[in-house]
Design a protein around this motif. Structure first.
Motif, short mmCIF file in Angstrom:
data_model
loop_
_atom_site.label_atom_id
_atom_site.label_comp_id
_atom_site.label_asym_id
_atom_site.label_seq_id
_atom_site.Cartn_x
_atom_site.Cartn_y
_atom_site.Cartn_z
N VAL A 57 0.86 -1.18 0.00
CA VAL A 57 0.00 0.00 0.00
C VAL A 57 0.90 1.24 0.00
N MET A 58 0.83 2.02 -1.06
CA MET A 58 1.71 3.18 -1.21
C MET A 58 1.10 4.45 -0.61
N ALA A 59 -0.23 4.52 -0.55
CA ALA A 59 -0.91 5.68 0.03
C ALA A 59 -2.37 5.33 0.24
N VAL A 60 -2.99 6.04 1.17
CA VAL A 60 -4.43 5.95 1.39
C VAL A 60 -4.99 7.35 1.15
N ILE A 61 -5.83 7.49 0.14
CA ILE A 61 -6.43 8.78 -0.20
C ILE A 61 -7.86 8.80 0.34
N LEU A 62 -8.18 9.84 1.12
CA LEU A 62 -9.53 10.02 1.64
C LEU A 62 -10.19 11.15 0.88
N THR A 63 -11.31 10.86 0.21
CA THR A 63 -11.97 11.90 -0.57
C THR A 63 -12.77 12.87 0.29
N ASP A 64 -12.98 12.53 1.55
CA ASP A 64 -13.51 13.48 2.52
C ASP A 64 -13.21 12.95 3.92
N GLY A 65 -13.52 13.76 4.94
CA GLY A 65 -13.19 13.40 6.30
C GLY A 65 -14.34 12.84 7.10
N SER A 159 -8.07 10.16 -13.31
CA SER A 159 -6.95 9.50 -13.98
C SER A 159 -7.26 9.44 -15.47
N GLU A 160 -6.56 10.24 -16.24
CA GLU A 160 -6.75 10.21 -17.70
C GLU A 160 -6.30 8.87 -18.26
N GLN A 161 -5.21 8.33 -17.73
CA GLN A 161 -4.68 7.07 -18.25
C GLN A 161 -5.68 5.93 -18.08
N LEU A 162 -6.39 5.92 -16.96
CA LEU A 162 -7.37 4.87 -16.69
C LEU A 162 -8.76 5.22 -17.19
N GLY A 163 -8.95 6.46 -17.64
CA GLY A 163 -10.24 6.89 -18.16
C GLY A 163 -11.33 6.90 -17.12
N VAL A 164 -10.99 7.45 -15.91
CA VAL A 164 -11.94 7.34 -14.81
C VAL A 164 -11.88 8.56 -13.91
N LEU A 165 -13.03 8.87 -13.33
CA LEU A 165 -13.16 9.88 -12.29
C LEU A 165 -13.67 9.19 -11.03
N PHE A 166 -12.88 9.26 -9.95
CA PHE A 166 -13.33 8.79 -8.65
C PHE A 166 -13.98 9.99 -7.96
N SER A 167 -15.29 9.96 -7.82
CA SER A 167 -16.02 11.16 -7.39
C SER A 167 -16.34 11.18 -5.90
N GLY A 168 -15.93 10.14 -5.15
CA GLY A 168 -16.21 10.12 -3.72
C GLY A 168 -17.70 10.30 -3.45
N ASP A 169 -17.99 11.06 -2.39
CA ASP A 169 -19.39 11.37 -2.08
C ASP A 169 -19.79 12.75 -2.58
N THR A 170 -18.97 13.34 -3.44
CA THR A 170 -19.38 14.57 -4.12
C THR A 170 -20.48 14.28 -5.13
N LEU A 207 -16.66 6.61 -11.02
CA LEU A 207 -16.76 5.61 -9.96
C LEU A 207 -17.01 6.35 -8.65
N PRO A 208 -18.24 6.29 -8.13
CA PRO A 208 -18.60 7.08 -6.95
C PRO A 208 -18.28 6.38 -5.64
N GLY A 209 -18.39 7.13 -4.55
CA GLY A 209 -18.13 6.58 -3.23
C GLY A 209 -19.21 5.64 -2.74
N GLN A 210 -20.39 5.74 -3.32
CA GLN A 210 -21.50 4.85 -3.00
C GLN A 210 -22.26 4.54 -4.29
N GLY A 211 -22.77 3.33 -4.40
CA GLY A 211 -23.63 2.98 -5.52
C GLY A 211 -22.89 2.60 -6.79
N GLU A 212 -23.65 2.56 -7.88
CA GLU A 212 -23.14 2.07 -9.16
C GLU A 212 -22.41 3.15 -9.94
N GLU A 213 -21.55 2.70 -10.85
CA GLU A 213 -20.81 3.65 -11.68
C GLU A 213 -21.71 4.29 -12.71
N THR A 214 -21.23 5.41 -13.27
CA THR A 214 -21.97 6.14 -14.28
C THR A 214 -20.95 6.76 -15.23
N THR A 215 -21.34 7.77 -15.99
CA THR A 215 -20.42 8.47 -16.88
C THR A 215 -20.57 9.97 -16.69
#
Length: 234
Positions: A57-65, A159-170, A207-215
């Motif tokens: 594990v190189m890092a743990v990123i928290l999208t909110d507190g 991540s442009e390379q992976l073609g994804v947005l991790f949106s957390g609970d935003t 890819l959101p923090g809860q639920g199914e993925e979208t675009t």
């Protein structure tokens, strides 16, 4: 490209404004066969570390507190290592420092051993996330975007390379993200979502923090219908 994304879903309860809510949390592991970055470790450290396996594990990123992201952050960062110098750094936006301190302060109050309580009160994130900051893992880059509203320090990760947005609970599929239908600052959150989505490719996975993925395209098309959601259940 060697980098890939693994997902772990964990469930638990978290308190918002003194009310407990059942939450299903998405944890994402980004990396290759040797190392990973963990995004939002969730409720079950054992399940997350099982998915990590022998990788470092190189890092743990928290999208909110919020509590459901902090609950296992230390355990996942430690990944079985007893020496704290070997733990992965934990990253959080400085604007959520009060949420961090409140959570670990409450844990400290429940400790009978004063040394353990003191350690919990003094623990801090290792990295303060900043808008535009970049993490590198395998052959992918993870760019931090400050998206306040859900919490003051909420971030999303692109991540442009992976073609994804991790949106957390935003941002969740079909609506702005929330825990238990509670919005801290919906207007600011909507502004953050709009600014985040507008320049991105419409086919980018979310890819959101809860639920199914979208675009990006699906959610951008819904954005202007969300102004009156503050009183609805999530």
């Amino acid at each position: 490209m060697d980098a890939r994304i693994d997902q772990v879903v964990t469930s638990g309860t978290t308190a918002v404004e003194d009310t407990e809510h059942d939450v299903e949390n998405n944890t994402y592991l980004v990396g290759d066969d040797d190392e990973v970055i963990v995004i939002d470790p969730g409720f079950d450290a054992e399940a997350v570390l099982k998915a990590v396996g022998d990788r470092e594990v190189m890092a743990v990123i928290l999208t909110d507190g919020n509590e459901h992201h902090l609950a296992t952050a230390l355990e996942v960062a430690a990944a079985g290592e007893e020496d704290e110098d070997d733990w992965a750094p934990i990253a959080l936006h400085r604007s959520d420092r009060l949420l961090w301190r409140d959570y670990f302060g409450r844990l400290a109050k429940s400790e009978e051993d004063e040394d353990d309580a003191k350690a919990l009160r003094s623990v801090e994130p290792d990295i303060w996330l900043e808008d535009g900051g970049v993490f590198e893992i395998a052959d992918a880059q993870l760019e931090i975007v400050h998206t306040p509203g859900h919490t003051p320090g909420s971030v999303s990760v692109i991540s442009e390379q992976l073609g994804v947005l991790f949106s957390g609970d935003t941002l969740h599929r079909g609506r702005p993200g929330s825990v238990g239908g509670v919005f801290d600052d919906l207007r600011k959150q909507l502004n953050s979502i709009g600014a985040l989505l507008t320049p991105l490719p419409k086919d980018l996975r979310v890819l959101p923090g809860q639920g199914e993925e979208t675009t990006v395209g699906e959610e951008d098309a819904r954005w202007d219908t969300w102004g009156a959601l503050g009183g609805e259940d999530d």
